[in-house]
Design a protein around this motif. Structure first.
Motif, short mmCIF file in Angstrom:
data_model
loop_
_atom_site.label_atom_id
_atom_site.label_comp_id
_atom_site.label_asym_id
_atom_site.label_seq_id
_atom_site.Cartn_x
_atom_site.Cartn_y
_atom_site.Cartn_z
N SER A 125 1.45 -1.96 7.30
CA SER A 125 2.62 -1.27 6.75
C SER A 125 3.46 -0.64 7.85
O SER A 125 4.68 -0.77 7.86
CB SER A 125 2.17 -0.17 5.78
OG SER A 125 1.51 -0.71 4.70
N GLU A 126 2.79 0.03 8.77
CA GLU A 126 3.50 0.66 9.88
C GLU A 126 4.18 -0.37 10.76
O GLU A 126 5.30 -0.18 11.21
CB GLU A 126 2.54 1.52 10.70
CG GLU A 126 3.16 2.22 11.88
CD GLU A 126 4.19 3.28 11.52
OE1 GLU A 126 4.86 3.77 12.46
OE2 GLU A 126 4.34 3.63 10.34
N GLY A 162 2.40 0.95 2.30
CA GLY A 162 1.07 0.41 2.02
C GLY A 162 0.67 0.51 0.57
O GLY A 162 -0.51 0.62 0.25
N ASP A 163 1.63 0.48 -0.33
CA ASP A 163 1.36 0.58 -1.76
C ASP A 163 0.31 -0.45 -2.16
O ASP A 163 0.42 -1.62 -1.82
CB ASP A 163 2.66 0.33 -2.53
CG ASP A 163 2.48 0.48 -4.02
OD1 ASP A 163 2.09 -0.53 -4.66
OD2 ASP A 163 2.72 1.58 -4.55
N SER A 183 0.68 -7.06 -2.34
CA SER A 183 -0.39 -7.90 -1.81
C SER A 183 -0.32 -7.99 -0.28
O SER A 183 0.76 -7.93 0.31
CB SER A 183 -0.31 -9.31 -2.40
OG SER A 183 0.78 -10.02 -1.85
N LEU A 184 -1.49 -8.12 0.31
CA LEU A 184 -1.55 -8.34 1.76
C LEU A 184 -0.86 -9.64 2.13
O LEU A 184 -0.23 -9.74 3.18
CB LEU A 184 -2.99 -8.36 2.25
CG LEU A 184 -3.64 -7.02 2.52
CD1 LEU A 184 -5.09 -7.19 2.94
CD2 LEU A 184 -2.89 -6.24 3.57
N ASP A 185 -0.95 -10.61 1.25
CA ASP A 185 -0.30 -11.90 1.48
C ASP A 185 1.20 -11.70 1.70
O ASP A 185 1.76 -12.21 2.67
CB ASP A 185 -0.55 -12.82 0.28
CG ASP A 185 0.07 -14.19 0.44
OD1 ASP A 185 -0.28 -14.87 1.43
OD2 ASP A 185 0.89 -14.57 -0.40
N GLU A 244 5.86 -11.08 5.40
CA GLU A 244 6.99 -10.29 5.87
C GLU A 244 6.90 -10.10 7.38
O GLU A 244 7.91 -10.21 8.08
CB GLU A 244 7.03 -8.93 5.18
CG GLU A 244 8.23 -8.13 5.58
CD GLU A 244 8.47 -6.91 4.71
OE1 GLU A 244 9.30 -6.09 5.14
OE2 GLU A 244 7.86 -6.78 3.66
N LEU A 245 5.72 -9.83 7.90
CA LEU A 245 5.58 -9.67 9.34
C LEU A 245 5.95 -10.96 10.08
O LEU A 245 6.63 -10.91 11.11
CB LEU A 245 4.14 -9.26 9.71
CG LEU A 245 3.80 -7.81 9.49
CD1 LEU A 245 2.32 -7.56 9.74
CD2 LEU A 245 4.64 -6.91 10.39
#
Length: 112
Positions: A40-41, A74-75, A79-81, A86-87
């Motif tokens: 998230s950061e 980091g809601d 999803s982590l996916d 996005e990264l």
């Protein structure tokens, strides 16, 4: 927390511990939460590095500003996916992503 503050709280009858202690997290759960927060950061840092607003990033992703905001905090409903995609969209390489997950990539502390 500084030592004096901790002692004062303990003298007042408070039990002082970590978030992990309070939530009774297993080592795996703790690691998972740390990874989510680091991702998230990193999303926030990469967006700011490009000089984009949340709205601009949302448009680039075909998403909404509120979804970007949720990713950046980091809601757990995000999803982590989606966060990893996005990264990658923000230009993070697979190698850098791997370094983040293995602890080799460290984020610089940001002023509050």
């Amino acid at each position: 927390m500084d030592k004096q503050k901790r002692q004062n709280l303990e003298k007042a009858g408070f039990r002082v511990g970590s978030t992990t202690d309070f939530l009774e997290l297993s080592p795996e759960e703790e690691a998972y939460l740390e990874i989510r927060l680091e991702i998230s950061e990193l999303i926030r840092l990469q967006r700011k590095k490009r000089g984009w607003t949340q709205v601009q990033l949302a448009r680039a992703l075909g998403s909404s500003q509120s979804r970007v905001a949720k990713m950046e905090i980091g809601d757990p409903g995000t999803s982590l996916d989606l966060m990893l995609k996005e990264l990658l969209h923000l230009g993070l390489s697979k190698q850098e992503l791997g370094e983040l997950l293995t602890g080799k990539l460290r984020l610089a502390p940001q002023p509050v």
